[in-house]
Design a protein around this motif. Structure first.
Motif, mmCIF file in Angstrom:
data_model
loop_
_atom_site.group_PDB
_atom_site.id
_atom_site.type_symbol
_atom_site.label_atom_id
_atom_site.label_comp_id
_atom_site.label_asym_id
_atom_site.label_seq_id
_atom_site.Cartn_x
_atom_site.Cartn_y
_atom_site.Cartn_z
ATOM 1 N N GLY A 116 0.814 -1.208 0.000
ATOM 2 C CA GLY A 116 0.000 0.000 0.000
ATOM 3 C C GLY A 116 0.848 1.259 0.000
ATOM 4 N N ALA A 117 1.910 1.254 0.806
ATOM 5 C CA ALA A 117 2.796 2.422 0.852
ATOM 6 C C ALA A 117 3.483 2.632 -0.498
ATOM 7 N N ALA A 118 3.906 1.552 -1.117
ATOM 8 C CA ALA A 118 4.558 1.664 -2.430
ATOM 9 C C ALA A 118 3.566 2.169 -3.480
ATOM 10 N N LEU A 119 2.341 1.657 -3.450
ATOM 11 C CA LEU A 119 1.328 2.120 -4.400
ATOM 12 C C LEU A 119 0.983 3.585 -4.160
ATOM 13 N N ASN A 120 0.887 3.966 -2.892
ATOM 14 C CA ASN A 120 0.590 5.356 -2.577
ATOM 15 C C ASN A 120 1.678 6.278 -3.115
ATOM 16 N N ARG A 121 2.923 5.878 -2.929
ATOM 17 C CA ARG A 121 4.015 6.712 -3.469
ATOM 18 C C ARG A 121 3.888 6.827 -4.981
ATOM 19 N N ARG A 122 3.572 5.727 -5.632
ATOM 20 C CA ARG A 122 3.503 5.752 -7.092
ATOM 21 C C ARG A 122 2.291 6.543 -7.592
ATOM 22 N N PHE A 123 1.120 6.289 -6.999
ATOM 23 C CA PHE A 123 -0.098 6.937 -7.484
ATOM 24 C C PHE A 123 -0.213 8.381 -7.028
ATOM 25 N N ALA A 124 0.185 8.659 -5.808
ATOM 26 C CA ALA A 124 0.011 10.009 -5.268
ATOM 27 C C ALA A 124 1.133 10.955 -5.670
ATOM 28 N N ARG A 125 2.251 10.415 -6.111
ATOM 29 C CA ARG A 125 3.418 11.252 -6.428
ATOM 30 C C ARG A 125 3.072 12.390 -7.372
ATOM 31 N N GLN A 126 2.329 12.112 -8.418
ATOM 32 C CA GLN A 126 1.998 13.148 -9.405
ATOM 33 C C GLN A 126 1.113 14.227 -8.787
ATOM 34 N N THR A 127 0.106 13.820 -8.008
ATOM 35 C CA THR A 127 -0.765 14.806 -7.371
ATOM 36 C C THR A 127 0.003 15.643 -6.366
ATOM 37 N N VAL A 128 0.822 14.989 -5.554
ATOM 38 C CA VAL A 128 1.608 15.707 -4.554
ATOM 39 C C VAL A 128 2.526 16.722 -5.230
ATOM 40 N N ALA A 129 3.178 16.321 -6.302
ATOM 41 C CA ALA A 129 4.069 17.240 -7.019
ATOM 42 C C ALA A 129 3.274 18.399 -7.625
ATOM 43 N N TRP A 130 2.122 18.090 -8.217
ATOM 44 C CA TRP A 130 1.307 19.124 -8.849
ATOM 45 C C TRP A 130 0.840 20.143 -7.816
ATOM 46 N N VAL A 131 0.279 19.648 -6.701
ATOM 47 C CA VAL A 131 -0.209 20.556 -5.652
ATOM 48 C C VAL A 131 0.953 21.351 -5.059
ATOM 49 N N SER A 132 2.052 20.678 -4.766
ATOM 50 C CA SER A 132 3.209 21.367 -4.180
ATOM 51 C C SER A 132 3.710 22.480 -5.089
ATOM 52 N N ASP A 133 3.785 22.217 -6.388
ATOM 53 C CA ASP A 133 4.204 23.250 -7.340
ATOM 54 C C ASP A 133 3.255 24.446 -7.315
ATOM 55 N N ARG A 134 1.936 24.162 -7.281
ATOM 56 C CA ARG A 134 0.957 25.247 -7.269
ATOM 57 C C ARG A 134 1.059 26.073 -5.981
ATOM 58 N N ILE A 135 1.246 25.399 -4.853
ATOM 59 C CA ILE A 135 1.355 26.115 -3.576
ATOM 60 C C ILE A 135 2.632 26.963 -3.568
ATOM 61 N N GLU A 136 3.731 26.393 -4.035
ATOM 62 C CA GLU A 136 4.989 27.153 -4.089
ATOM 63 C C GLU A 136 4.852 28.377 -4.987
ATOM 64 N N SER A 137 4.240 28.213 -6.143
ATOM 65 C CA SER A 137 4.032 29.351 -7.050
ATOM 66 C C SER A 137 3.154 30.408 -6.408
ATOM 67 N N ALA A 138 2.097 29.950 -5.723
ATOM 68 C CA ALA A 138 1.198 30.894 -5.055
ATOM 69 C C ALA A 138 1.905 31.599 -3.900
ATOM 70 N N ARG A 139 2.803 30.897 -3.238
ATOM 71 C CA ARG A 139 3.579 31.521 -2.156
ATOM 72 C C ARG A 139 4.468 32.628 -2.734
ATOM 73 N N GLU A 140 5.107 32.340 -3.871
ATOM 74 C CA GLU A 140 5.999 33.316 -4.503
ATOM 75 C C GLU A 140 5.263 34.572 -4.966
ATOM 76 N N THR A 141 4.003 34.427 -5.331
ATOM 77 C CA THR A 141 3.228 35.587 -5.796
ATOM 78 C C THR A 141 2.409 36.216 -4.678
ATOM 79 N N GLY A 142 2.578 35.722 -3.445
ATOM 80 C CA GLY A 142 1.903 36.312 -2.302
ATOM 81 C C GLY A 142 0.450 35.909 -2.127
ATOM 82 N N GLN A 143 0.005 34.843 -2.825
ATOM 83 C CA GLN A 143 -1.378 34.397 -2.689
ATOM 84 C C GLN A 143 -1.604 33.589 -1.410
ATOM 85 N N VAL A 144 -0.556 32.914 -0.932
ATOM 86 C CA VAL A 144 -0.696 32.103 0.284
ATOM 87 C C VAL A 144 0.391 32.468 1.278
ATOM 88 N N ARG A 145 0.130 32.134 2.541
ATOM 89 C CA ARG A 145 1.077 32.431 3.608
ATOM 90 C C ARG A 145 2.394 31.701 3.374
#
Length: 190
Positions: A116-145
């Motif tokens: 389950g942990a291995a599958l979670n890493r494989r399946f969730a990796r793309q979502t985690v990366a996508w969300v993390s990128d969006r949050i980082e970009s929003a942080r850089e533009t002052g949209q989020v804390r």
């Protein structure tokens, strides 16, 4: 002591599982069908795997993941990007075969923590990366804390989507919009 697996037979079963899921969806998969397709006995399959969900888990770890990945280009609008992601996830999970596959993966995770942990890493990796990128970009533009934890936010999005799949009712637009509003209220800058 269990007999060692025949690599050829094992790969035949895993390939049969991937083909069966792609052709008819997880619900249509049977151990009998896998055995016939892989030219092995049902006993051989049951000796190596406790369930068809376990076979699916191993097949997905070693092969292609069915379905199209959610690849949404960033727009610079975090709220819009998150809403678009939830709408795409909803459309994906609205198909019965994808709900069945998601539930099977949840079952694998519940019965075999390592797989389950291995599958979670494989399946969730793309979502985690996508969300993390969006949050980082929003942080850089002052949209989020500045202290908004991108990984924790990504985990919450994976969790809410998994919960909806487990219940068999993907998030509709109203629920997704409400979740995005609450989330952004909690991490908004200023």
């Amino acid at each position: 002591m269990p007999r060692p697996r025949s690599e050829k037979a094992q790969q035949a079963v895993l390939a049969a599982m991937r083909r069966a899921v792609a052709d008819g969806g997880y619900e249509a998969v049977t151990i009998e069908g896998l055995a016939a397709e892989a030219d092995v006995s049902k006993q051989t399959i049951y000796r190596w795997w406790p369930s068809k969900a376990a076979i699916l888990g191993e097949a997905l770890l070693e092969g292609e993941i069915p379905g199209e990945p959610l690849e949404l280009p960033p727009t610079g609008d975090l709220a819009g990007d998150l809403r678009a992601w939830f709408r795409a996830a909803h459309a994906h999970l609205a198909r019965p075969e994808n709900i069945a596959l998601a539930r099977a993966l949840i079952a694998v995770t519940a019965t075999d923590p390592d797989l389950g942990a291995a599958l979670n890493r494989r399946f969730a990796r793309q979502t985690v990366a996508w969300v993390s990128d969006r949050i980082e970009s929003a942080r850089e533009t002052g949209q989020v804390r500045a202290d908004a934890d991108a990984a924790a936010i990504a985990d919450q999005i994976v969790a809410i989507t998994s919960y909806a799949a487990l219940l068999g009712r993907p998030l509709d637009d109203a629920h997704a919009d409400a979740f995005v509003e609450v989330l952004l209220h909690g991490i908004a800058a200023g």
